[in-house]
Design a protein around this motif. Structure first.
Motif, PDB file in Angstrom:
ATOM      1  N   ARG A  29       4.369  -1.416  14.098  1.00 39.81           N
ATOM      2  CA  ARG A  29       5.470  -2.327  13.805  1.00 39.81           C
ATOM      3  C   ARG A  29       5.538  -2.603  12.305  1.00 39.81           C
ATOM      4  O   ARG A  29       4.552  -2.451  11.592  1.00 39.81           O
ATOM      5  CB  ARG A  29       5.345  -3.646  14.556  1.00 39.81           C
ATOM      6  CG  ARG A  29       4.126  -4.490  14.210  1.00 39.81           C
ATOM      7  CD  ARG A  29       4.433  -5.988  14.281  1.00 39.81           C
ATOM      8  NE  ARG A  29       5.342  -6.395  13.224  1.00 39.81           N
ATOM      9  CZ  ARG A  29       6.259  -7.346  13.329  1.00 39.81           C
ATOM     10  NH1 ARG A  29       6.381  -8.024  14.438  1.00 39.81           N
ATOM     11  NH2 ARG A  29       7.036  -7.652  12.295  1.00 39.81           N
ATOM     12  N   LYS A  42      14.096  -8.257   6.939  1.00 41.27           N
ATOM     13  CA  LYS A  42      13.444  -9.446   7.481  1.00 41.27           C
ATOM     14  C   LYS A  42      14.416 -10.620   7.613  1.00 41.27           C
ATOM     15  O   LYS A  42      15.116 -10.949   6.657  1.00 41.27           O
ATOM     16  CB  LYS A  42      12.284  -9.881   6.557  1.00 41.27           C
ATOM     17  CG  LYS A  42      11.139  -8.897   6.437  1.00 41.27           C
ATOM     18  CD  LYS A  42      10.509  -8.541   7.762  1.00 41.27           C
ATOM     19  CE  LYS A  42       9.986  -9.706   8.564  1.00 41.27           C
ATOM     20  NZ  LYS A  42       9.465  -9.291   9.892  1.00 41.27           N
ATOM     21  N   GLN A  53      14.043  -3.314  17.308  1.00 40.31           N
ATOM     22  CA  GLN A  53      13.661  -4.700  17.616  1.00 40.31           C
ATOM     23  C   GLN A  53      14.852  -5.615  17.334  1.00 40.31           C
ATOM     24  O   GLN A  53      15.476  -5.532  16.279  1.00 40.31           O
ATOM     25  CB  GLN A  53      12.463  -5.094  16.750  1.00 40.31           C
ATOM     26  CG  GLN A  53      12.003  -6.530  16.965  1.00 40.31           C
ATOM     27  CD  GLN A  53      10.709  -6.825  16.204  1.00 40.31           C
ATOM     28  OE1 GLN A  53       9.837  -5.963  16.071  1.00 40.31           O
ATOM     29  NE2 GLN A  53      10.586  -8.031  15.693  1.00 40.31           N
ATOM     30  N   GLY A  84      15.481  -9.517  16.930  1.00 37.02           N
ATOM     31  CA  GLY A  84      14.642 -10.677  16.680  1.00 37.02           C
ATOM     32  C   GLY A  84      15.131 -11.923  17.399  1.00 37.02           C
ATOM     33  O   GLY A  84      16.266 -11.995  17.889  1.00 37.02           O
ATOM     34  N   ALA A  85      14.235 -12.910  17.435  1.00 31.84           N
ATOM     35  CA  ALA A  85      14.516 -14.175  18.115  1.00 31.84           C
ATOM     36  C   ALA A  85      15.823 -14.801  17.619  1.00 31.84           C
ATOM     37  O   ALA A  85      16.627 -15.298  18.394  1.00 31.84           O
ATOM     38  CB  ALA A  85      13.359 -15.134  17.882  1.00 31.84           C
ATOM     39  N   ARG A  86      16.035 -14.732  16.301  1.00 35.72           N
ATOM     40  CA  ARG A  86      17.232 -15.374  15.729  1.00 35.72           C
ATOM     41  C   ARG A  86      18.516 -14.646  16.094  1.00 35.72           C
ATOM     42  O   ARG A  86      19.606 -15.170  15.924  1.00 35.72           O
ATOM     43  CB  ARG A  86      17.078 -15.467  14.205  1.00 35.72           C
ATOM     44  CG  ARG A  86      16.025 -16.477  13.798  1.00 35.72           C
ATOM     45  CD  ARG A  86      15.429 -16.166  12.431  1.00 35.72           C
ATOM     46  NE  ARG A  86      14.231 -16.969  12.207  1.00 35.72           N
ATOM     47  CZ  ARG A  86      13.029 -16.641  12.673  1.00 35.72           C
ATOM     48  NH1 ARG A  86      12.863 -15.540  13.399  1.00 35.72           N
ATOM     49  NH2 ARG A  86      11.989 -17.403  12.443  1.00 35.72           N
ATOM     50  N   LYS A 117      13.413  -9.806  21.645  1.00 30.75           N
ATOM     51  CA  LYS A 117      12.613 -11.021  21.573  1.00 30.75           C
ATOM     52  C   LYS A 117      13.372 -12.186  22.204  1.00 30.75           C
ATOM     53  O   LYS A 117      14.600 -12.230  22.166  1.00 30.75           O
ATOM     54  CB  LYS A 117      12.319 -11.326  20.110  1.00 30.75           C
ATOM     55  CG  LYS A 117      11.451 -10.261  19.429  1.00 30.75           C
ATOM     56  CD  LYS A 117      10.188 -10.901  19.034  1.00 30.75           C
ATOM     57  CE  LYS A 117       9.305 -10.020  18.205  1.00 30.75           C
ATOM     58  NZ  LYS A 117       8.460 -10.846  17.331  1.00 30.75           N
ATOM     59  N   ARG A 131       7.879 -14.590  22.580  1.00 28.26           N
ATOM     60  CA  ARG A 131       7.316 -14.848  21.249  1.00 28.26           C
ATOM     61  C   ARG A 131       7.239 -16.338  20.941  1.00 28.26           C
ATOM     62  O   ARG A 131       7.094 -16.732  19.789  1.00 28.26           O
ATOM     63  CB  ARG A 131       8.085 -14.084  20.166  1.00 28.26           C
ATOM     64  CG  ARG A 131       9.578 -14.219  20.247  1.00 28.26           C
ATOM     65  CD  ARG A 131      10.116 -15.496  19.689  1.00 28.26           C
ATOM     66  NE  ARG A 131      10.047 -15.513  18.248  1.00 28.26           N
ATOM     67  CZ  ARG A 131       9.981 -16.623  17.524  1.00 28.26           C
ATOM     68  NH1 ARG A 131       9.989 -17.820  18.114  1.00 28.26           N
ATOM     69  NH2 ARG A 131       9.924 -16.571  16.212  1.00 28.26           N
ATOM     70  N   HIS A 170       3.721 -14.590  16.354  1.00 32.19           N
ATOM     71  CA  HIS A 170       4.782 -15.582  16.139  1.00 32.19           C
ATOM     72  C   HIS A 170       4.660 -16.715  17.157  1.00 32.19           C
ATOM     73  O   HIS A 170       5.130 -17.821  16.923  1.00 32.19           O
ATOM     74  CB  HIS A 170       6.156 -14.920  16.229  1.00 32.19           C
ATOM     75  CG  HIS A 170       6.367 -13.927  15.134  1.00 32.19           C
ATOM     76  ND1 HIS A 170       5.986 -12.612  15.261  1.00 32.19           N
ATOM     77  CD2 HIS A 170       6.850 -14.062  13.887  1.00 32.19           C
ATOM     78  CE1 HIS A 170       6.241 -11.982  14.129  1.00 32.19           C
ATOM     79  NE2 HIS A 170       6.767 -12.824  13.277  1.00 32.19           N
ATOM     80  N   GLU A 192       0.719  -8.928  14.633  1.00 38.12           N
ATOM     81  CA  GLU A 192       0.830  -8.732  13.182  1.00 38.12           C
ATOM     82  C   GLU A 192      -0.561  -8.658  12.555  1.00 38.12           C
ATOM     83  O   GLU A 192      -1.407  -9.532  12.782  1.00 38.12           O
ATOM     84  CB  GLU A 192       1.651  -9.877  12.555  1.00 38.12           C
ATOM     85  CG  GLU A 192       3.117  -9.708  12.909  1.00 38.12           C
ATOM     86  CD  GLU A 192       4.065 -10.630  12.153  1.00 38.12           C
ATOM     87  OE1 GLU A 192       5.277 -10.422  12.285  1.00 38.12           O
ATOM     88  OE2 GLU A 192       3.602 -11.555  11.458  1.00 38.12           O
TER      89      GLU A 192
HETATM   90  C1  PEP Z   1       8.924 -10.360  13.475  1.00 41.67           C
HETATM   91  O1  PEP Z   1       8.568  -9.720  14.474  1.00 41.67           O
HETATM   92  O2  PEP Z   1       8.433 -10.212  12.362  1.00 41.67           O
HETATM   93  C2  PEP Z   1       9.913 -11.449  13.678  1.00 41.67           C
HETATM   94  C3  PEP Z   1      10.679 -11.850  12.668  1.00 41.67           C
HETATM   95  O3  PEP Z   1       9.892 -11.952  14.924  1.00 41.67           O
HETATM   96  P1  PEP Z   1      10.764 -13.088  15.625  1.00 41.67           P
HETATM   97  O4  PEP Z   1      12.165 -12.543  15.684  1.00 41.67           O
HETATM   98  O5  PEP Z   1      10.130 -13.219  16.973  1.00 41.67           O
HETATM   99  O6  PEP Z   1      10.659 -14.316  14.794  1.00 41.67           O
END
Ligand code: PEP
Ligand code: MN
Length: 340
Positions: free
Chosen positions: A127, A132, A183, A185-187, A208, A238, A273, A299
Motif C-alpha cells: 500500500r 493523499k 482504494q 478512502g473514508a472521506r 473504506k 477503518r 487508522h 501502515e
Molecule cells: C489511508 O489509507 O492512508 C487513508 C487516508 O485512509 P482513510 O481513508 O481510512 O482515512
C-alpha cells in the motif's frame, strides 16, 4: 427483483432472461454460483412485475428484494466472494490478505526499503498513497503521478500488488495505469461519481468505511460500485468517529460479523487508522483477525519519526515482522467464519 435460475438452466435460458430485463429498460447482473445462477435486476425505481419471468425457460423463481441493497447481499450470492487481484493474488479466500506499506509514498528509497520488508514477510500487497486526502491543504499531499510511477516500479521489482487511493475520477484513470487495487478512502465513501467511475473499472476496489457511516450507508456505497458492473469490491473497516479521545477513531470490529451476516464481500480491518497509535496497532490487528477479518491493511515506515503523514500510527519494520507472525498464528487457529 432476483431471478433464480434452475440448476439445469442453459446459457441460452440465461441470455433470454437477460434480454428480457434489458428490454424492460433495466440492467441484468448475472452471477453464476456452484449450484445455480442468480440474475439481479437493477435500474428499477419501484417493484418489478415477476410474471413475465416466472414462465420463462430455466427460471426457478422470481424473488422480490425488499432490502435497499441487492448485489452486495447474500441473497444474490450465497457464497463468499473471493476477489482476484492482478491475476495471481486474492482477497477473501483461505489465505489471510496482508496489505502493508507507508501511508504516503515519499521517495523511491523509502518505498523500496519498506517494500523489501513487505515482500520478506510473505505479504502479497503493498500500500502507499500517491494522492493523499489531507485535512489541511498545507499538509503533504502526496507525490501524485510520480508516486504512482514509484509504486509501479515496486510492483515490477518485488512482484507485490499495488493498493493505492484515487481521490477523484481522474485519479482512477491513473491508478488503472499503475496500480492493482483502487482504494476509495473514508472521506470519499459517499462520493457517488467516484464510486460510479470505480464501478466501471477493471480493477478491484477497496472501499473504506466513512468516518461516520452506518453499516447500510457503507454497504450501499459498495452497491454503487457493483451496480456499474464491477463486482470486485473489498470492504475495509477503518474506525469511525465517536466520543473516544484515547484513539483517533473507534475501530468497530463488530462490523465484521455484521457485514458477514448480510454480504458476501470480503472485509478487511485497518488497525492503523482505526487507532492512530503505534502501540495499539498490534492488539487491534490481533483482534481483527480473531473477529474474522479476511485480512489487514497496515501502515509501516522505515523511519516513522520522519514520516510525512501518519507517523504516529506507523509500525517500524521490526514491529511489522512481529505482527505478521502473530496474526498468522491467530488466523491458523480460528475456523473460517461461517457465511450468514
Ligand atoms: C489511508 O489509507 O492512508 C487513508 C487516508 O485512509 P482513510 O481513508 O481510512 O482515512
Ligand atoms: Mn494514512
Amino acid at each position: 427483483m432476483l431471478i433464480v435460475m434452475k440448476a439445469d438452466a442453459t446459457e441460452r435460458d440465461i441470455a433470454e432472461v437477460e434480454r428480457r430485463i434489458t428490454e424492460l429498460g433495466f440492467r441484468p447482473h448475472s452471477v453464476p454460483g456452484p449450484s445455480r445462477t442468480a440474475i439481479c435486476i437493477t435500474g428499477n425505481q419501484g417493484p418489478v412485475d415477476p410474471t413475465p419471468f416466472e414462465n420463462m425457460s430455466g427460471v426457478a423463481e422470481a424473488i422480490r428484494v425488499t432490502k435497499p441493497y441487492k448485489l452486495i447481499s447474500l441473497d444474490f450470492r450465497p457464497e463468499k466472494s473471493v476477489v482476484k487481484v492482478g491475476g495471481d493474488a486474492e482477497i477473501g479466500g483461505d489465505e489471510m490478505a496482508i496489505i502493508a506499506g507507508p501511508c504516503a509514498i515519499e521517495s523511491r528509497e523509502q518505498a523500496f526499503e519498506i517494500a523489501e520488508s513487505v515482500k520478506r514477510s510473505g505479504a502479497r500487497f503493498f500500500r502507499g498513497g500517491a494522492f493523499k486526502p489531507r485535512t489541511s491543504p498545507y499538509a503533504f499531499q502526496g507525490l501524485g503521478e510520480e508516486g504512482l510511477k514509484i509504486l509501479a516500479d515496486v510492483r515490477e521489482a518485488f512482484g507485490l500488488k499495488i493498493v493505492t487511493e484515487a481521490l477523484d475520477e481522474s485519479g482512477v484513470d491513473l491508478v488503472e495505469r499503475y496500480g492493482d487495487v483502487i482504494q476509495i478512502g473514508a472521506r470519499n465513501m459517499q462520493n457517488f461519481s467516484l464510486l460510479r467511475r470505480a464501478g466501471r473499472s477493471h480493477l478491484p476496489v477497496l472501499l473504506k468505511r466513512g468516518l461516520s457511516a452506518m453499516l447500510d450507508e457503507w454497504l450501499l456505497a459498495a452497491e454503487y460500485v457493483m451496480s456499474e458492473g464491477n463486482y470486485n469490491v473489498i470492504l475495509c473497516e477503518r474506525g469511525v468517529r465517536t466520543f473516544a479521545q484515547h484513539t483517533r477513531n473507534t475501530l468497530d470490529l463488530a462490523a465484521i460479523p455484521a457485514v458477514r451476516r448480510i454480504s458476501h464481500l470480503p472485509v478487511l480491518v485497518d488497525p492503523s487508522h482505526g487507532t492512530g497509535h503505534n502501540y495499539m496497532v498490534m492488539p487491534l490487528a490481533r483482534a481483527g483477525v480473531a473477529a474474522g477479518a479476511d485480512g489487514l491493511i497496515i501502515e509501516i515506515h522505515n523511519h516513522p519519526e520522519r514520516a510525512l503523514s501518519d507517523g504516529a500510527q506507523a509500525l517500524t519494520l521490526e514491529q511489522y515482522d512481529n505482527l505478521v507472525s502473530e496474526v498468522k498464528a491467530i488466523h491458523e487457529v480460528i475456523a473460517p467464519a461461517p457465511v450468514g
